[in-house]
Design a protein around this motif. Structure first.
Motif, PDB file in Angstrom:
ATOM      1  N   PHE A 148     -26.735 -10.325  30.377  1.00  0.00           N
ATOM      2  CA  PHE A 148     -25.412  -9.853  30.772  1.00  0.00           C
ATOM      3  C   PHE A 148     -24.405 -10.190  29.676  1.00  0.00           C
ATOM      4  O   PHE A 148     -24.480 -11.261  29.071  1.00  0.00           O
ATOM      5  CB  PHE A 148     -24.938 -10.540  32.064  1.00  0.00           C
ATOM      6  N   MET A 149     -23.484  -9.285  29.437  1.00  0.00           N
ATOM      7  CA  MET A 149     -22.311  -9.570  28.617  1.00  0.00           C
ATOM      8  C   MET A 149     -21.100  -9.456  29.549  1.00  0.00           C
ATOM      9  O   MET A 149     -20.642  -8.357  29.876  1.00  0.00           O
ATOM     10  CB  MET A 149     -22.202  -8.598  27.455  1.00  0.00           C
ATOM     11  N   LEU A 150     -20.626 -10.588  30.010  1.00  0.00           N
ATOM     12  CA  LEU A 150     -19.587 -10.619  31.034  1.00  0.00           C
ATOM     13  C   LEU A 150     -18.191 -10.472  30.430  1.00  0.00           C
ATOM     14  O   LEU A 150     -17.962 -10.852  29.278  1.00  0.00           O
ATOM     15  CB  LEU A 150     -19.648 -11.940  31.794  1.00  0.00           C
ATOM     16  N   PRO A 151     -17.231  -9.969  31.212  1.00  0.00           N
ATOM     17  CA  PRO A 151     -15.826 -10.073  30.802  1.00  0.00           C
ATOM     18  C   PRO A 151     -15.476 -11.533  30.547  1.00  0.00           C
ATOM     19  O   PRO A 151     -16.040 -12.447  31.177  1.00  0.00           O
ATOM     20  CB  PRO A 151     -15.069  -9.504  32.003  1.00  0.00           C
ATOM     21  N   LEU A 152     -14.538 -11.777  29.632  1.00  0.00           N
ATOM     22  CA  LEU A 152     -14.284 -13.125  29.136  1.00  0.00           C
ATOM     23  C   LEU A 152     -14.005 -14.128  30.250  1.00  0.00           C
ATOM     24  O   LEU A 152     -14.579 -15.218  30.270  1.00  0.00           O
ATOM     25  CB  LEU A 152     -13.113 -13.108  28.145  1.00  0.00           C
ATOM     26  N   LYS A 153     -13.104 -13.812  31.183  1.00  0.00           N
ATOM     27  CA  LYS A 153     -12.743 -14.785  32.213  1.00  0.00           C
ATOM     28  C   LYS A 153     -13.896 -15.059  33.171  1.00  0.00           C
ATOM     29  O   LYS A 153     -14.065 -16.183  33.637  1.00  0.00           O
ATOM     30  CB  LYS A 153     -11.499 -14.333  32.978  1.00  0.00           C
ATOM     31  N   GLU A 154     -14.703 -14.041  33.451  1.00  0.00           N
ATOM     32  CA  GLU A 154     -15.894 -14.280  34.269  1.00  0.00           C
ATOM     33  C   GLU A 154     -16.851 -15.218  33.537  1.00  0.00           C
ATOM     34  O   GLU A 154     -17.436 -16.120  34.130  1.00  0.00           O
ATOM     35  CB  GLU A 154     -16.598 -12.959  34.579  1.00  0.00           C
TER      36      GLU A 154
END
Length: 223
Positions: A148-154
């Motif tokens: 996974f490449m998550l959004p930064l805050k996640e």
């Protein structure tokens, strides 16, 4: 945002050091002796401790030894005791650095910066919790064979919870650590991000869960 723990029975020193560190952008926790500091660390993970030696209930040598057994964090002994025997005892207890009172404020600050940088480099960039793998340098999250490449805050929220498994954090604490003290939104932001993380991992992760502690906050628990 890094959190520094100050442990000193002198209220003036606690206030002075707290002010210096807050001006540098750190969050600061304070305790008046070693036993109180250990109780605080059970619920408030910190990134570095500034510890006085001469304190009631539990002195700085004892506290340093206990922190070394339980936590991976740098320690600066801040003390008026300057004999070589005292320094030897401090380093044998597990301190990383030693600063004599009275001290130059700038010297304390650059020692804090240096220790946090050193520990950050030495602690590695990977977190492994069962099937969960987090690479803090590449911002990559893997569960079993899926990446996974998550959004930064996640990503930052998951990484913080995974760094402190089985610790319970309030929504307010998570807002301060992930979004910062100047965040203008409300605590529902945390709920939204937790929901998204759960939805991503619900069908593939069976050995950890992000648990809601009713009336308190959230905890990443290893099953």
């Amino acid at each position: 945002m890094k959190t520094i723990l100050i442990v000193d029975d002198d209220e003036y020193i606690r206030s002075l050091v707290k002010g210096l560190l807050m001006k540098e952008g750190y969050m600061v926790m304070a305790a008046e002796h070693g036993a109180a500091a250990l109780e605080l660390l059970k619920t408030e993970p910190c990134d570095l401790a500034v510890v006085d030696i001469m304190m009631p209930v539990m002195d700085g040598y004892q506290l340093t030894s206990e922190i070394r057994k339980l936590y991976d964090m740098p320690i600066i002994l801040l003390t008026a005791k300057g004999q070589i025997e005292d320094k030897e005892k401090g380093f044998e207890s597990g301190t990383d650095d030693y600063l004599l009172k009275p001290f130059e404020p700038k010297e304390l600050i650059f020692r804090v910066h240096a220790l946090l940088r050193r520990y950050g480099n030495a602690s590695g960039a990977n977190i492994n919790l069962g099937s969960l793998y987090i690479n803090k340098k590449s911002y990559e999250v893997k569960i079993n064979t899926k990446t996974f490449m998550l959004p930064l805050k996640e990503f930052e929220l998951l990484t913080f919870l995974a760094t402190h498994p089985n610790h319970v954090f309030s929504r307010g604490h998570l807002i301060e650590r992930i979004w910062g003290l100047d965040f203008e939104g409300d605590e529902r932001t945390v709920d939204v991000h937790i929901k998204r993380l759960r939805e991503r991992f619900a069908s593939i992760a069976d050995d950890f869960t992000i648990k809601t502690i009713r009336g308190v906050g959230y905890s990443l628990e290893v099953i």
